[in-house]
Design a protein around this motif. Structure first.
Motif, PDB file in Angstrom:
ATOM      1  N   ALA A 122      -2.158  -4.836   1.924  1.00 50.59           N
ATOM      2  CA  ALA A 122      -1.899  -4.779   0.488  1.00 50.59           C
ATOM      3  C   ALA A 122      -1.103  -6.023   0.111  1.00 50.59           C
ATOM      4  O   ALA A 122      -0.390  -6.606   0.938  1.00 50.59           O
ATOM      5  CB  ALA A 122      -1.143  -3.516   0.111  1.00 50.59           C
ATOM      6  N   ARG A 159      -0.740   6.162  -1.618  1.00 48.35           N
ATOM      7  CA  ARG A 159      -0.865   6.837  -2.920  1.00 48.35           C
ATOM      8  C   ARG A 159      -2.061   7.771  -2.937  1.00 48.35           C
ATOM      9  O   ARG A 159      -3.206   7.348  -2.749  1.00 48.35           O
ATOM     10  CB  ARG A 159      -0.962   5.821  -4.046  1.00 48.35           C
ATOM     11  N   VAL A 196      -0.651   1.035  -1.494  1.00 54.60           N
ATOM     12  CA  VAL A 196      -0.246   0.366  -2.733  1.00 54.60           C
ATOM     13  C   VAL A 196       1.161  -0.198  -2.553  1.00 54.60           C
ATOM     14  O   VAL A 196       2.017   0.429  -1.915  1.00 54.60           O
ATOM     15  CB  VAL A 196      -0.262   1.356  -3.925  1.00 54.60           C
TER      16      VAL A 196
END
Length: 271
Positions: free
Chosen positions: A73, A91, A106
């Motif tokens: 990420a 998430r 995330v």
């Protein structure tokens, strides 16, 4: 229907993610946990703008998430002269129209500050209560200017049932030390050890250079331990020392020690 047999044939498909999630939460707990599988979600910064989370499994309010390999990420660059805390989270989201559930890695961006940075807010509501978004914090990503600091793990690794079983199982009493001057016998229940020693004499020849013997691995404490007992008449007070390396030794805390035999039972925590 108020009563439903989940693991039973019903003629038509009837088991949903809520059923499995509730069952998992009942077994492992209602919170967020990593499991002792794969690389247990260990992470590194592959560069200043990318966090890489390795393989593993997580349970989010009963929902099982599997990372088959390294997942990345993006982390936004920091600002010179300011500090910031970001959060890398797993998430969970549920589309309230289609009811499709997904999970992704995330990064939540914190607020830059010249003072002490705070973690950004994340979604804490429980999936078990029907929320559509839930975040499991994995790592705090501290930034000082454009420099990324050391990742801070924020999750617990749930131990397998085998470890729980081992922590409750009592071993068979066995001889741990034996020589011409005495014996040490002991058993364990989890990390709790109980040892009983019977020594021929407290005269100097019975412990030589101070070492009664060495306890085997598994019976060694995480720090040096001193056990004092006996009278305080300057003749019978004794101290048994157990080092973190397992070495047992005797110390006379009184005056001139006699040649009387001595025995005692000690209980302590092991590594």
């Amino acid at each position: 229907m108020t009563v439903e047999l989940i693991t039973g044939f019903a003629g038509t498909p009837h088991i949903g993610s809520d059923d499995v999630g509730a069952f998992n939460a009942g077994l492992v707990g209602p919170g967020d946990y990593a499991l002792a599988t794969g690389n247990q979600l260990k992470a590194t910064m592959s560069n200043a703008n990318t966090i890489a989370v390795q393989s593993g499994d997580a349970v989010l309010n009963g929902r099982h998430v599997h990372l088959t390999g390294t997942t990345t990420a993006t982390v936004q660059s920091g600002t010179q002269g300011q500090k910031r805390n970001d959060l890398a989270v797993l998430r969970y989201t549920k589309n309230t129209t289609t009811c499709v559930e997904t999970c992704s890695l995330v990064v939540l961006k914190g607020t830059p500050t010249t003072g002490t940075p705070a973690d950004p807010a994340h979604n804490t509501g429980s999936i078990l209560d029907g929320v559509a978004t839930h975040d499991m914090p994995l790592y705090r990503i501290p930034l000082d200017g454009i420099t990324v600091g050391t990742l801070v793990p924020l999750f617990n690794v749930l131990k397998p049932m085998k470890d729980v079983w081992d922590s409750l199982t009592q071993t068979t009493p066995s001889r741990l030390i034996s020589n011409q001057y005495g014996t040490v016998t002991g058993y364990k229940m989890g990390h709790v050890a109980c040892i009983s020693f019977r020594w021929k004499s407290s005269s100097t020849e019975s412990w030589g250079t101070g070492q009664m013997g060495t306890l085997p691995v598994g019976f060694r404490p995480p720090m040096n331990l001193d056990f004092s007992y006996g009278g305080r008449d300057n003749t019978s007070q004794k101290m048994i020392n157990i080092s973190k390396d397992g070495v047992m030794s005797y110390t006379n805390q009184g005056g001139v020690q006699g040649n009387n035999a001595f025995a005692d039972t000690l209980t302590y925590l092991t590594i």
